[in-house]
Enzyme design. Structure first.
Site, mmCIF file in Angstrom:
data_model
loop_
_atom_site.group_PDB
_atom_site.id
_atom_site.type_symbol
_atom_site.label_atom_id
_atom_site.label_comp_id
_atom_site.label_asym_id
_atom_site.label_seq_id
_atom_site.Cartn_x
_atom_site.Cartn_y
_atom_site.Cartn_z
ATOM 1 C CE1 TYR A 1 -4.438 1.606 0.505
ATOM 2 C CE2 TYR A 1 -2.973 3.245 1.406
ATOM 3 C CZ TYR A 1 -4.335 2.712 0.952
ATOM 4 O OH TYR A 1 -5.103 3.662 0.788
ATOM 5 C CE1 TYR B 1 -4.896 5.461 -1.796
ATOM 6 C CE2 TYR B 1 -6.302 7.178 -2.214
ATOM 7 C CZ TYR B 1 -5.710 6.230 -1.484
ATOM 8 O OH TYR B 1 -6.175 6.384 -0.071
#
Length: 393
Positions: A295, A345
């Site tokens: 992440y 994203y």
């Protein structure tokens, strides 16, 4: 009941195009990604009996079920908060299947993160402190209002203690961009980055530059989870769920991120406890991981997780990244679709999709022979992670 490695598998993956302005509603995006995932698996909406979403998604499971034409939705749920959710969302699907509550579960995330709600912009329209359950409001009157400010403090603390942090952050951004350049679906597919252009990018919140930040994107991604037995008869090579874990750490905190600044040790995230649980359930170690989708809302988020998941020692993340381990030519390629900083994203859900591609052998930046694929979903405030494998056990 104990954890059974490989009892379930991801059998379908799907995503929309990624853009700054989709021109579509989040529900349309969610339906498109879910349709694509079902088609990839060789399934239809009639096969779906479960839906799991991110707790920040604006699309409720019943709305997606109606859009897809699911005839009999029998299970739904959500996990989060936000970016710490995607791996846990897959875990929730596995739990539902193992418990007999569902057989075929769609897991999705959809957002207009650029043309709609922009998470990086901050939301301090009311700076009265106290009384909110999140505790985030206690930091707003003192100027702590955005995720970029928060992660910049972590980066500065790491630099002050350990050094080599800046070189590591640059290499993380460069590796992600290099991998995005091989991915036609990435928003930055045709935009290369050099070390010179990284250091020349605008300083937004010292010491983080523009290229240390993730993109803001419109789009959606979805996967289909079912039992290993059923997966064997479907269209695609299964990506078996060898392990999934969540952790809030020894100091569970309220809020999304700001309260982490007052933890006893703010550079050690809940990913440490998540990693212990994750690898323990699979009977694997960090050394067994062939490729990782880590992440990356910011470069420092990746650097801290390299340490937390045990790929290097505490304080060695900068030096480890700078040594080139994270490129396709290295021994731990990361974010092989470009990640949040160069693909899109989608709050970690596109990381799950890419983790499956690596196990299938279909990534545009494929790690030859990848057998074990790690996917992490960010701290703070909690962490979750997946280990996907090419073999059931």
């Amino acid at each position: 009941m104990t954890w059974r490695p490989g009892s379930c598998a991801v059998v379908g993956i799907g995503a929309t195009d990624f853009s700054k302005d989709s021109g579509r509603s989040p529900l349309t995006l969610a339906a498109q990604a879910a349709h694509a995932a079902l088609a990839d698996a060789g399934l239809t909406a009639a096969d779906v009996d479960g839906i799991v979403r991110c707790d920040m998604d604006t699309i409720y499971p019943a709305a997606l079920a109606e859009a897809l034409g699911v005839p009999d939705l029998g299970y739904w749920g959500d996990a989060g908060p936000g970016g710490s959710g995607p791996a846990a969302m897959v875990g929730q699907a596995v739990a539902a299947i193992e418990a007999g509550l569902a057989t075929t579960v769609v897991v999705f995330r959809a957002l207009n993160g650029r043309s709609g709600l922009r998470y990086g912009k901050g939301a301090a329209t009311d700076v009265r402190a106290g009384g909110e359950a999140s505790y985030e409001d206690l930091y707003l009157p003192y100027g702590m209002q955005t995720a970029g400010q928060f992660f910049a403090l972590l980066a500065q603390d790491h630099m002050n203690r350990y050094g080599k942090t800046q070189e590591g952050l640059a290499e993380i951004a460069l590796a992600c961009r290099e991998h995005a350049n091989a991915n036609p679906a990435a928003q930055f597919h045709d935009r290369t980055m050099t070390e010179e252009s990284y250091y020349a990018s605008r300083m937004l919140s010292t010491p983080l530059r523009l290229f240390d930040y993730c993109l803001e994107s419109d789009g959606a991604a979805a996967v289909v989870v079912t039992s290993a037995e059923r997966a064997a008869d479907l269209r695609q090579k299964p990506a078996y769920v060898a392990s999934v874990a969540q952790a809030a750490g020894p100091e569970p905190q309220p809020g999304l991120m700001f309260p982490m600044l007052t933890r006893t040790e703010m550079l050690t995230t809940p990913a440490v406890d998540c990693a212990r649980r994750l690898f323990g359930r699979a009977g694997l170690t960090a050394a067994d991981v062939d490729v990782a989708q880590i992440y990356d809302c910011f470069t420092i988020t990746v650097l801290l997780q390299l340490e937390d998941y045990g790929f290097c020692g505490r304080g060695e993340g900068g030096e480890f990244a700078a040594a080139g381990h994270l490129r396709l030519s290295g021994d731990l390629p990361i974010n092989t679709s470009g990640g949040h900083m160069s693909e899109a994203y989608i709050h970690g859900m596109n990381h799950v999709v890419e983790g499956v591609r690596q196990v299938r052998g279909t990534s545009t930046a494929q790690v030859p022979g990848a057998q074990v694929s790690l996917v992490t979903s960010a701290p703070p405030p909690g962490a979750s992670a997946l280990l996907l494998t090419a073999e059931a056990s």
